[in-house]
Design a protein around this motif. Sequence first.
Motif, PDB file in Angstrom:
ATOM      1  N   THR A  30      48.537   0.164 -26.927  1.00  0.00           N
ATOM      2  CA  THR A  30      49.712   0.736 -27.344  1.00  0.00           C
ATOM      3  C   THR A  30      49.701   1.146 -28.963  1.00  0.00           C
ATOM      4  O   THR A  30      50.208   2.044 -29.298  1.00  0.00           O
ATOM      5  N   LEU A  31      48.839   0.150 -29.702  1.00  0.00           N
ATOM      6  CA  LEU A  31      48.889   0.460 -30.972  1.00  0.00           C
ATOM      7  C   LEU A  31      47.563   1.553 -31.490  1.00  0.00           C
ATOM      8  O   LEU A  31      47.840   1.918 -32.558  1.00  0.00           O
ATOM      9  N   ALA A  32      46.903   1.331 -30.733  1.00  0.00           N
ATOM     10  CA  ALA A  32      45.407   2.268 -31.053  1.00  0.00           C
ATOM     11  C   ALA A  32      45.743   3.671 -31.744  1.00  0.00           C
ATOM     12  O   ALA A  32      45.139   3.866 -32.806  1.00  0.00           O
ATOM     13  N   PRO A  33      46.857   4.513 -31.220  1.00  0.00           N
ATOM     14  CA  PRO A  33      46.935   5.871 -31.822  1.00  0.00           C
ATOM     15  C   PRO A  33      47.507   5.774 -33.224  1.00  0.00           C
ATOM     16  O   PRO A  33      47.370   6.587 -33.832  1.00  0.00           O
ATOM     17  N   SER A  41      56.327   9.130 -28.701  1.00  0.00           N
ATOM     18  CA  SER A  41      55.645   9.478 -29.899  1.00  0.00           C
ATOM     19  C   SER A  41      56.320   8.643 -31.135  1.00  0.00           C
ATOM     20  O   SER A  41      55.873   8.331 -31.977  1.00  0.00           O
ATOM     21  N   GLY A  42      57.873   8.612 -31.031  1.00  0.00           N
ATOM     22  CA  GLY A  42      58.480   8.177 -31.976  1.00  0.00           C
ATOM     23  C   GLY A  42      58.845   9.027 -33.061  1.00  0.00           C
ATOM     24  O   GLY A  42      59.231   8.720 -34.231  1.00  0.00           O
ATOM     25  N   SER A  43      58.454  10.560 -33.153  1.00  0.00           N
ATOM     26  CA  SER A  43      58.335  11.241 -33.947  1.00  0.00           C
ATOM     27  C   SER A  43      59.063  12.569 -33.792  1.00  0.00           C
ATOM     28  O   SER A  43      59.250  13.455 -34.412  1.00  0.00           O
ATOM     29  N   THR A  44      59.566  12.302 -32.515  1.00  0.00           N
ATOM     30  CA  THR A  44      60.450  13.786 -32.083  1.00  0.00           C
ATOM     31  C   THR A  44      61.892  13.883 -32.899  1.00  0.00           C
ATOM     32  O   THR A  44      62.715  13.123 -32.720  1.00  0.00           O
ATOM     33  N   GLY A  45      61.773  14.997 -33.795  1.00  0.00           N
ATOM     34  CA  GLY A  45      63.037  15.056 -34.635  1.00  0.00           C
ATOM     35  C   GLY A  45      64.220  15.179 -33.982  1.00  0.00           C
ATOM     36  O   GLY A  45      65.317  14.805 -34.540  1.00  0.00           O
ATOM     37  N   ASP A  46      64.357  16.012 -32.891  1.00  0.00           N
ATOM     38  CA  ASP A  46      65.657  16.131 -32.070  1.00  0.00           C
ATOM     39  C   ASP A  46      66.003  14.921 -31.624  1.00  0.00           C
ATOM     40  O   ASP A  46      67.331  15.013 -31.071  1.00  0.00           O
ATOM     41  N   THR A  95      60.258   3.402 -27.269  1.00  0.00           N
ATOM     42  CA  THR A  95      59.024   4.154 -27.932  1.00  0.00           C
ATOM     43  C   THR A  95      57.771   3.706 -27.546  1.00  0.00           C
ATOM     44  O   THR A  95      57.656   2.194 -27.555  1.00  0.00           O
ATOM     45  N   GLY A  96      56.707   4.278 -27.691  1.00  0.00           N
ATOM     46  CA  GLY A  96      55.353   3.864 -27.566  1.00  0.00           C
ATOM     47  C   GLY A  96      54.757   3.423 -28.994  1.00  0.00           C
ATOM     48  O   GLY A  96      53.569   2.924 -28.967  1.00  0.00           O
ATOM     49  N   ARG A  97      55.438   3.908 -29.975  1.00  0.00           N
ATOM     50  CA  ARG A  97      54.988   3.526 -31.501  1.00  0.00           C
ATOM     51  C   ARG A  97      55.982   2.846 -31.977  1.00  0.00           C
ATOM     52  O   ARG A  97      56.962   3.355 -32.808  1.00  0.00           O
ATOM     53  N   PRO A  98      55.958   1.391 -32.211  1.00  0.00           N
ATOM     54  CA  PRO A  98      57.069   0.677 -32.788  1.00  0.00           C
ATOM     55  C   PRO A  98      57.240   0.732 -34.253  1.00  0.00           C
ATOM     56  O   PRO A  98      57.958   0.185 -35.006  1.00  0.00           O
ATOM     57  N   ASP A  99      55.884   1.479 -34.790  1.00  0.00           N
ATOM     58  CA  ASP A  99      56.031   1.681 -36.232  1.00  0.00           C
ATOM     59  C   ASP A  99      56.225   3.284 -36.871  1.00  0.00           C
ATOM     60  O   ASP A  99      56.161   3.555 -37.863  1.00  0.00           O
ATOM     61  N   SER A 100      56.858   3.861 -35.816  1.00  0.00           N
ATOM     62  CA  SER A 100      57.091   5.234 -36.096  1.00  0.00           C
ATOM     63  C   SER A 100      58.632   5.472 -36.645  1.00  0.00           C
ATOM     64  O   SER A 100      59.519   4.354 -36.915  1.00  0.00           O
TER      65      SER A 100
END
Length: 306
Positions: free
Chosen positions: A27-30, A207-212, A231-236
Amino acid sequence: MTQDVKEIFGPGNAPPAPAALAAKVRTLAPSMTRSMHRVAEAVAHDPAGCAALTVTGLAELTGTSEATVVRTARLLGYPGYRDLRLALAGLAAQQQSGRAPALTTDIAVDDPIADVVAKLAYDEQQTLADTAAGLDTAQLGAAVAALAGARRTDVYGIGASGLVAQDLTQKLLRIGLIAHAHSDPHLAVTNAVQLRAGDVAIAITHSGSTGDVIEPLRVAFEHGATTVAITGRPDSPVAQYADHVLTTSTSRESELRPAAMSSRTSQLLVVDCLFIGVAQRTYESAAPALAASYEALAHRHRSAPR
């Protein structure tokens, strides 16, 4: 960015169980640095070997520093390297108890359809298991409580995540709750402006980074609604505006299997968990509502008269 923005904290206070370690790495690798990724990959692929190493030994094995090893351990949810070694030892013991080795599931262009079915099924099972292992049940319970008592729920998602948003709202509507799914970013924001305390806003973005998706969640957060991020990115970035973060897992992306496929699988699991939790809390009203919706559609499933 206002001062009211949620601060992003590290992993929860309770270290993950040994069985959840590999899922946490995937989960966190990316979001890891290259050096931290080398450490994480090493402990995930050879827990027994790494459990026998000191922090210096693991740093030398991965070509990193002791500080990097410690930071990686903390990112994975362990207070220090000693706690990570104990988890690695436990994971190694589980693997030695007879668990079958992991399959290689990359799908090739010339794979027979039977192999495609087997590989996809394995990947989906792994994704679901990883998501279940890494899901914070305290956060899930808090989100369920907020949904069960909400005046209104808005759900934001784009693309494949938009389909999951529609699935959740359809489920909530069938138990008598007011819910709306928004895939149009303009409508999402204009509706988020109307939310207030007692309402819930949910953002679904792997991604946790989708602006919309982030923008309407931010607006809902600033207007006092309870906010949830799946989300798959808890620190996003999306987590900055979330009162509750529900982390999903995903299998490794490949040419013929984009991330949207496995992320959708894990998101649907979380959505189902939310729905069942809410249905349990609101059972006295949910059960009759479900029965009524079923009865309203029953005639469409009966054979037409001859």
